[in-house]
Design a protein around this motif. Sequence first.
Motif, PDB file in Angstrom:
ATOM      1  N   CYS A  77       0.847  -1.205   0.000  1.00 49.20           N
ATOM      2  CA  CYS A  77       0.000   0.000   0.000  1.00 49.20           C
ATOM      3  C   CYS A  77       0.880   1.251   0.000  1.00 49.20           C
ATOM      4  O   CYS A  77       1.871   1.325   0.729  1.00 49.20           O
ATOM      5  CB  CYS A  77      -0.886  -0.036   1.248  1.00 49.20           C
ATOM      6  SG  CYS A  77      -1.571   1.552   1.723  1.00 49.20           S
ATOM      7  N   TYR A  78       0.489   2.230  -0.805  1.00 53.62           N
ATOM      8  CA  TYR A  78       1.294   3.454  -0.891  1.00 53.62           C
ATOM      9  C   TYR A  78       1.420   4.138   0.470  1.00 53.62           C
ATOM     10  O   TYR A  78       2.451   4.714   0.778  1.00 53.62           O
ATOM     11  CB  TYR A  78       0.676   4.432  -1.901  1.00 53.62           C
ATOM     12  CG  TYR A  78       0.888   4.033  -3.343  1.00 53.62           C
ATOM     13  CD1 TYR A  78       2.084   4.329  -3.982  1.00 53.62           C
ATOM     14  CD2 TYR A  78      -0.089   3.383  -4.070  1.00 53.62           C
ATOM     15  CE1 TYR A  78       2.292   3.980  -5.318  1.00 53.62           C
ATOM     16  CE2 TYR A  78       0.104   3.028  -5.396  1.00 53.62           C
ATOM     17  CZ  TYR A  78       1.290   3.332  -6.012  1.00 53.62           C
ATOM     18  OH  TYR A  78       1.494   2.981  -7.323  1.00 53.62           O
ATOM     19  N   HIS A 109       1.197  -3.709  -6.635  1.00 54.06           N
ATOM     20  CA  HIS A 109       0.136  -3.410  -5.664  1.00 54.06           C
ATOM     21  C   HIS A 109      -1.270  -3.682  -6.192  1.00 54.06           C
ATOM     22  O   HIS A 109      -2.113  -4.255  -5.501  1.00 54.06           O
ATOM     23  CB  HIS A 109       0.246  -1.946  -5.215  1.00 54.06           C
ATOM     24  CG  HIS A 109      -0.796  -1.553  -4.211  1.00 54.06           C
ATOM     25  ND1 HIS A 109      -0.930  -2.195  -2.998  1.00 54.06           N
ATOM     26  CD2 HIS A 109      -1.790  -0.611  -4.236  1.00 54.06           C
ATOM     27  CE1 HIS A 109      -1.931  -1.646  -2.325  1.00 54.06           C
ATOM     28  NE2 HIS A 109      -2.473  -0.692  -3.053  1.00 54.06           N
ATOM     29  N   CYS A 157      -8.090   3.214  -1.945  1.00 58.23           N
ATOM     30  CA  CYS A 157      -6.761   2.812  -2.450  1.00 58.23           C
ATOM     31  C   CYS A 157      -6.358   3.639  -3.687  1.00 58.23           C
ATOM     32  O   CYS A 157      -7.171   3.904  -4.566  1.00 58.23           O
ATOM     33  CB  CYS A 157      -6.831   1.334  -2.813  1.00 58.23           C
ATOM     34  SG  CYS A 157      -5.477   0.743  -3.814  1.00 58.23           S
ATOM     35  N   HIS A 199      -7.035   8.287   3.084  1.00 49.69           N
ATOM     36  CA  HIS A 199      -6.560   6.900   2.998  1.00 49.69           C
ATOM     37  C   HIS A 199      -5.747   6.491   4.233  1.00 49.69           C
ATOM     38  O   HIS A 199      -5.872   5.376   4.722  1.00 49.69           O
ATOM     39  CB  HIS A 199      -5.726   6.720   1.729  1.00 49.69           C
ATOM     40  CG  HIS A 199      -5.385   5.286   1.449  1.00 49.69           C
ATOM     41  ND1 HIS A 199      -6.328   4.294   1.352  1.00 49.69           N
ATOM     42  CD2 HIS A 199      -4.182   4.670   1.283  1.00 49.69           C
ATOM     43  CE1 HIS A 199      -5.740   3.129   1.125  1.00 49.69           C
ATOM     44  NE2 HIS A 199      -4.435   3.329   1.088  1.00 49.69           N
TER      45      HIS A 199
HETATM   46  S1  FES Z   1      -2.708   2.585  -1.762  1.00 48.97           S
HETATM   47 FE1  FES Z   1      -3.134   1.899   0.211  1.00 48.97          FE
HETATM   48  S2  FES Z   1      -4.312   0.178  -0.263  1.00 48.97           S
HETATM   49 FE2  FES Z   1      -3.777   0.811  -2.245  1.00 48.97          FE
END
Ligand code: FES
Lengths: 242, 243
Positions: free
Chosen positions: A83-84, A125, A176, A210
């Motif tokens: 996840c970013y 991802h 996301c 997020h």
């Molecule tokens: S960027 Fe956090 S779940 Fe995809």
Amino acid sequence: MAISATQNYTTLRTDNWRVAPIITVIILGSFVIYATWRALENQYYLAEPYLSPFYSPLINPEWWPISPAILILWAPGLFRFTCYYYRKAYYRSFAGMPPACAVEGRSKESYSGESKFPLILQNLHRFFFYAASIVLIFLWYDAFKAFNFDGHYGVGVGSIILVLNVFLLSMYSLSCHSFRHLIGGKLNVFSSCPTRFTLWKGASSLNERHMLWAWVSLFGVCLTDLYIRLVATGVITDMRLV
Amino acid sequence: MAEAVLRVFRGDSENGETKDYKVPVEEGMVVLDALLYIQANYDGDLAVRWNCKAAKCGSCSTEINGIPKLSCKTRMDSLPRDEPITVYPIKAFPVIKDLVTDVKWNYQKQKEIPPFTPPEDEEMIMYQDDVERSQEFRKCIECFLCQNVCHILRDNNAKESFFGPRYLIKIAELDMHPLDTVDRSELLRNEAGVGFCNITKCCTEVCPENIRITDNAIIPLKERVVDKYFDPINWILSKLKED
Ligand code: FES
Ligand code: SF4
Ligand code: SF4
Ligand code: FES
């Protein structure tokens, strides 16, 4: 590697920049330890009609020697790992690249970021997003099942906890960055695809929070599992509301 | 009248030291005012770059108590006064004199980006929805605070491999433009080095224009690179569309 002789200092910051990375290490570290322990424990994950999110969907093939949670958890685990937001969190706090802004960290001269193996794999991802979305469908199914007490409709504290948990996980997924891109961000001409534009705007507004969804859903999934473990071990009894 | 002590860097890339100056603090005063006071009352040769004093020209970037900021946008009353307030030149670029740095590398990078290229002989109505996204990036005042704070340029000095956040938003601005026809993914992946960015968001934290550099430009660009180089499903779909 200083740019020049007079710019050779680690940081001149006077505020408490160490606090944030330390808190991140403690919370993320505790989560990893708890999740690993629970995934390997291989018991107390079912307290009818509740199933722990760590073990859903429950598949138990005979040929599999250890906990079935391992067969599932790679998907949400790698989804979070790549996840970013979590990348930012652990690059800063665990890797010190950099530990805080304007603080020289542990980056080396050979730094290549995410452009070379193994970190280039972070680019996968979106595929973990797909895999975790399948798991999410099962978690919604579990949440519905949590209202079924031996064939009768009922509501327990656990039912509400399971619904809350899957709601938080869904918000995390819907916010996301990859989803935001795939749903519409990749387009350059929004006016020709009004539906995708609307969906992109929705995803974008969720995406602004997020980080929040990442943390609350992490706590949510741990507390849900803990609640089911406590009920399954008999430490507490699930209270029936309806 | 209240007073503050400013500890200002004096020197260049080879030699330098800090010097303390006592400055009277008036209501509404910003750090740039204090620097100009020093110039007017103590050291007339203190080199400070500034222009608009309105956070719009991007000239007065410095590091105040170690945090990259515009000196004309940083109020004195926002800083603790129990310790001297340090004012340093930005760290990622060589010092010419005192608080003035040599930022020409940035303009060289700008030249390496293929400019906006609309299709020839084609008219198109532009809708606000289509241009809005790029407009956020056009707020950039080229203060280079993001370039300065980015650890890739600041700590690793990887200026050969990475264009920095300011030029990634430039590429995003062009790439997301509905009329632009150039494919910059090769440049993005190689020369501009989007893969070097580890999305730690310091650029976003320091941007005085509050541009959401990482979320709205860099991550979408990374995703565009994934579309092109790492996603076989997308590749097959786009080939089918072409046929
Ligand atoms: S960027 Fe956090 S779940 Fe995809
Ligand atoms: S997010 Fe990327 S570009 Fe921005 S400061 Fe961090 S590493 Fe540099
Ligand atoms: S993006 Fe923000 S921080 Fe970077 S140069 Fe432009 S205005 Fe300054
Ligand atoms: S003097 Fe113009 S931005 Fe500060």
